[in-house]
Write a protein that holds these residues in place. Structure first.
Motif, mmCIF file in Angstrom:
data_model
loop_
_atom_site.group_PDB
_atom_site.id
_atom_site.type_symbol
_atom_site.label_atom_id
_atom_site.label_comp_id
_atom_site.label_asym_id
_atom_site.label_seq_id
_atom_site.Cartn_x
_atom_site.Cartn_y
_atom_site.Cartn_z
ATOM 1 N N LYS B 86 0.841 -1.200 0.000
ATOM 2 C CA LYS B 86 0.000 0.000 0.000
ATOM 3 C C LYS B 86 0.881 1.257 0.000
ATOM 4 O O LYS B 86 0.653 2.184 -0.774
ATOM 5 C CB LYS B 86 -0.910 -0.016 1.228
ATOM 6 N N LYS B 107 -0.854 -8.797 -5.752
ATOM 7 C CA LYS B 107 -2.167 -9.142 -6.308
ATOM 8 C C LYS B 107 -2.469 -8.236 -7.491
ATOM 9 O O LYS B 107 -1.966 -7.116 -7.550
ATOM 10 C CB LYS B 107 -3.259 -8.930 -5.255
ATOM 11 N N GLN B 108 -3.340 -8.710 -8.379
ATOM 12 C CA GLN B 108 -3.722 -7.904 -9.548
ATOM 13 C C GLN B 108 -4.267 -6.548 -9.096
ATOM 14 O O GLN B 108 -3.921 -5.509 -9.647
ATOM 15 C CB GLN B 108 -4.776 -8.661 -10.377
ATOM 16 N N SER B 109 -5.113 -6.559 -8.042
ATOM 17 C CA SER B 109 -5.723 -5.302 -7.593
ATOM 18 C C SER B 109 -4.654 -4.342 -7.074
ATOM 19 O O SER B 109 -4.720 -3.131 -7.297
ATOM 20 C CB SER B 109 -6.745 -5.595 -6.496
ATOM 21 N N GLU B 110 -3.633 -4.895 -6.392
ATOM 22 C CA GLU B 110 -2.556 -4.036 -5.882
ATOM 23 C C GLU B 110 -1.734 -3.475 -7.033
ATOM 24 O O GLU B 110 -1.331 -2.307 -7.031
ATOM 25 C CB GLU B 110 -1.657 -4.835 -4.934
ATOM 26 N N ASP B 112 -2.794 -2.926 -10.074
ATOM 27 C CA ASP B 112 -3.597 -1.898 -10.727
ATOM 28 C C ASP B 112 -3.544 -0.587 -9.943
ATOM 29 O O ASP B 112 -3.461 0.494 -10.525
ATOM 30 C CB ASP B 112 -5.058 -2.358 -10.873
ATOM 31 N N GLY B 113 -3.596 -0.717 -8.604
ATOM 32 C CA GLY B 113 -3.502 0.469 -7.751
ATOM 33 C C GLY B 113 -2.189 1.194 -7.972
ATOM 34 O O GLY B 113 -2.131 2.425 -8.019
ATOM 35 N N GLU B 116 -2.310 3.125 -11.211
ATOM 36 C CA GLU B 116 -3.141 4.321 -11.094
ATOM 37 C C GLU B 116 -2.398 5.464 -10.433
ATOM 38 O O GLU B 116 -2.580 6.619 -10.768
ATOM 39 C CB GLU B 116 -4.375 4.002 -10.239
ATOM 40 N N LYS B 250 -17.817 -8.433 -5.054
ATOM 41 C CA LYS B 250 -16.958 -8.505 -6.231
ATOM 42 C C LYS B 250 -17.448 -7.632 -7.371
ATOM 43 O O LYS B 250 -16.686 -7.276 -8.255
ATOM 44 C CB LYS B 250 -16.878 -9.959 -6.733
#
Lengths: 429, 397
Positions: B86, B107-110, B112-113, B116, B250
């Motif tokens: 983070k 992770k994919q979400s991390e 992507d973050g 961004e 989700k």
């Protein structure tokens, strides 16, 4: 009739007297028991820390016959400083260990042998040769720091009767160390490394200097901010501010702030000073500001109490001879209140010295080897160092943890003694 | 009386100089806002955050790096894998960390973050493996358990006799598996904030749940097989509201695995599983004091404390250096660190530190990290990692 009534009262009193005395004696015993229990707990705690921590103040050195051959170091004739700095001093240490124990063969055995000496040996020899390049090509007996595990055996902390598989120091290492000891090649010295170097992952190299400096810088910032602001606020609130709803509200809030858990101040520090003002993470500057926010209520409350306790006659006398309100406060009230203010401030600072929770949020709980040179360099503080060592898997850190606790407690006692001394000194005047 | 004081002549007030300390305090506050950002831009110390599992290895590298080179030794904070990523992904600039350690893959979400927030180029470095030991005091008999036993002993709900999930009724290890001793189930392990806990849930708990046919069937269903998922859930006695909650969470239809994960990762909350904090040393101490208790912690702590605790055999494999490196020990995981490529060259020492970390001297088979309990990579993948670090090859996801 009055006689008989009196005697009946006397009788009643006499009858209850014994009970009342017994009750008082019982109460006194409860009190003594409470004090004793407190002392026993304190004694056990201190004894445990001192017994565990005191071995940390000595260290063992091993004397090796070092052959500074240019060939092994991988340097030519008259090497430059850079050449020396990148020379292979580890090979020299390994070679001298093999010379000392020529029977050792096999890879894992050799590895165990090399583990007798601390990794610092390499750098010690490098510095020696850098200081005196003439050493190259000569033989010299050098005392080198023992590895923490070898050191723990030499200190007698290893139970050799336990099965070998359950010990960190193996039988072969025990035999080598015994040989070295018999030849007079081991020596116990005062552990100056503990006070002169920063953190390390090798227990024998770990020191508290960086943490001490960090604590010093942090507390300096805290004191520079919290003391003037706290005392000024107390003087204004006590002597100048009108009594109304607003000042009542302020007073209640200050009292409540004193009871806020310290981690909340850490969150505030993270949000305001690091994220908004973009001050550097892990710096004593931010740590100091956060801790000063934490100590401010303590200083304000104790300072106000001290100012309140000054006798009104002093006020009135000063006003009577025509002193202004400001002169009254600064010439007469403040000097009398000073011992109380200083005691409160020092106790507040001692609290700040022992704090870790708010520092966690602003990145001061970190592995930092270098000694900080100022308030913006990354650093940790003493209690954080204790926490980090307590969390380390290496066994050698157990004694370091207790030793660091001893140092921290020493400082706390010193600060409290200073508070007592200042109070006594100012009261006499 | 207070009122009277206000009558003091204003002249007297203004001639008296008391403002010095105040002026000092104001000056300090004013300088704060000016030196802060300047200092942050000129940072010359590599800033590392992340996993508490990688921390003991990273600090050893940092120390050698600081002693052996002209660079300052990096500063390393142990924030946990999630917290580290983070911070790492919060942006580019000296105020953000240069490297984050992780005890699982990003992770994919991390990722992507990260993208961004402008952290576009991230270099992934695999450093080795770590095993999670399930251990007890050496005063107690060694345990030989399967992942299924672990799941049945520690899951919040387990399938009952009719296949429906019931609150875990098992009180002793014997209830779980008749071959085990009749001691009370008492497991000390890390709290949910820990990467060790994540890995334990993923590897041990989910691994054990897959040994149960009803749960395994559910895990294999795809997002499109809505009816099959719902009927499998009904067989397990799970309410439809759970499915709807997952849809809401989700934002799309969940896979059978998502439902499986919510069931398999849930640990008991009735006192059989005790969250013992992030301090693995503390768990070792508690195990020593209580021979009936079982602890869950990183393999390096088992290795350091071989005279106090013993590792349990899991699925027939004892935790050891060789079994974890060879992938035979079931509860093991990869360790990584991630480098912010945008900082390389701006803050001195980042790439050099990464090269030191991946050198044979450090993470080779005889390296100093291996001595500390890191399970090394194979020769081949180590060379690959070393080449990637030299080239600063960014990760693509």
């Amino acid at each position: 009739m009055s006689d008989s009534r009196q005697s009946s009262t006397t009788l009643a009193i006499q009858a209850s007297l014994k009970k009342r005395y017994a009750r008082e004696r019982r109460f006194q015993w409860y009190g003594r028991l409470a004090v004793l229990t407190g002392f026993i707990f304190l004694f056990i705690l201190l004894a445990d820390i001192i017994v565990k921590g005191s071995p940390a103040f000595t260290q063992h050195y091993i004397e090796l016959d070092i052959d500074f051959s240019a060939e092994m170091l991988g340097v030519g004739e008259n090497p430059s400083a850079e050449e020396i700095a990148s020379a292979d001093f580890l090979a020299v240490v390994k070679d001298s260990l093999r010379e000392q124990f020529p029977d050792v063969t096999g890879r894992s055995e050799k590895k165990a042998l090399y583990r007798l000496i601390s990794i610092r040996a390499e750098y010690t020899l490098r510095d020696m040769v850098l200081a005196d390049p003439g050493l190259i090509g000569t033989h010299k007996n050098v005392w080198l720091l023992a590895h923490a595990e070898a050191g723990s055996y030499l200190k007698g902390q290893v139970d050799v009767t336990a099965p070998e598989a359950e010990r960190r120091v193996k039988d072969a290492q025990v035999a080598w160390l015994d040989t070295l000891r018999a030849e007079g090649r081991t020596e116990s010295r005062f552990n100056s490394t503990f006070f002169l170097s920063g953190d390390s992952r090798e227990p024998e190299l770990a020191g508290i200097k960086a943490a001490l400096y960090g604590s010093f810088f942090t507390l300096m910032v805290t004191f520079c901010l919290a003391f003037p602001i706290g005392v000024m606020a107390a003087i204004y609130l006590e002597e100048f501010a009108p009594r109304n709803r607003l000042t009542d509200l302020i007073e209640i809030n200050i009292n409540n702030l004193a009871a806020v858990p310290s981690i909340v101040f850490g969150l505030l520090g993270l949000a305001v000073f690091i994220n908004f003002f973009e001050l550097p993470r892990s710096a004593p500057l931010v740590g100091g500001i956060v801790l000063s926010l934490m100590t401010l209520p303590t200083i304000i409350i104790t300072s106000r109490a001290a100012i309140q306790a000054v006798s009104p006659s002093i006020h009135e006398a000063a006003m009577g001879v025509g002193a202004s309100k400001l002169q009254t406060v600064f010439h007469h009230v403040l000097p009398v209140a000073m011992p109380g203010i200083l005691t409160g401030s020092i106790i507040g600072m001692a609290q700040a010295l022992g704090e870790t929770a708010p520092l966690l949020m602003i990145g001061m709980v970190a592995f930092i080897m270098d000694v900080p040179g100022g308030v913006t360099d990354p650093s940790t503080v003493l209690p954080v160092q204790i926490y980090l060592w307590a969390d380390s898997p290496e066994r050698g850190f157990t004694e370091k943890t207790s030793a660091a606790i001893m140092v921290l407690m020493g400082f706390l006692i010193l600060m409290n003694a200073l508070a007592v001394y200042l109070r006594k000194r100012f009261e006499l005047k | 009386m207070r009122k009277d004081w206000n009558l003091t002549h204003p002249m007297l007030r203004s001639t008296y100089n008391v403002k010095k300390p105040l002026v000092g305090a104001v000056a300090i506050l004013a300088t704060l806002s000016t030196i802060g950002p300047v200092q942050a831009e000129n940072r010359d110390i590599v800033s590392i955050v992340g996993s508490s599992t990688v921390y003991p290895f990273a600090t050893v590298v940092a120390e050698r790096f600081g002693r052996g080179t002209g660079f300052k030794s990096p500063k390393i904070e142990s924030t946990g894998t999630g917290g580290g990523l983070k911070l790492f992904c919060s942006g580019v600039g000296a105020g953000t960390p240069d490297i984050t350690n992780a005890s699982r893959r990003i992770k994919q979400s991390e990722y992507d973050g990260c993208q961004e927030n402008g952290v576009t180029e991230v270099v992934e470095v695999l450093v080795g493996y770590d095993g999670i030991a399930i251990a007890n005091s050496i005063d107690a008999p060694a345990m030989d358990i399967s992942l299924k036993d672990v799941y049945l002993a520690l899951a919040k709900d387990i399938p009952g006799p009719d296949g429906k999930l019931i609150p875990n009724p098992n009180k002793t290890w014997k209830d779980v598996n008749p071959a085990l001793p009749a001691t009370t189930i008492e497991v000390l392990g890390p709290p949910p904030t820990s990467g060790t806990r994540d890995a334990f849930a993923e590897l041990a708990m989910a691994g054990g749940a897959e040994a149960l046919p009803g749960l395994k069937a559910l895990a294999e269903l795809d997002a499109s097989q809505v009816d099959e998922i719902k009927s499998a859930m009904a067989q397990l006695g799970l309410p439809d509201t759970l499915y709807d909650a997952l849809v809401a969470k989700k934002g799309k239809a969940p896979k059978g695995e998502d439902v499986f994960v919510t069931v398999a990762y849930a640990m008991r909350e009735d006192g059989a599983y005790i969250e013992a904090g992030e301090n693995d040393n503390l768990i070792v101490q508690k195990l020593q004091a209580n021979p009936d208790a079982v602890g869950v912690f990183g393999y390096s702590f088992l290795e350091e404390n071989g005279d106090k605790v013993q590792g349990s055999v899991v699925d027939g494999v004892a935790p050891s250096f060789e079994t974890i490196a060879g992938g035979e020990y079931p509860v093991s995981r990869p360790l990584y660190f991630y480098i912010k490529a945008a900082h390389v060259g701006k803050i001195p020492g980042i790439q050099e530190y990464a090269i030191e970390f991946t050198s044979n001297k450090a993470m080779g088979e005889d390296g100093y990290l291996t001595d500390r309990g890191l399970i090394p990579l194979s020769e081949e993948s180590r060379q690959q990692v070393q080449a990637d670090v030299k080239a600063m090859k960014p990760l693509a996801m």
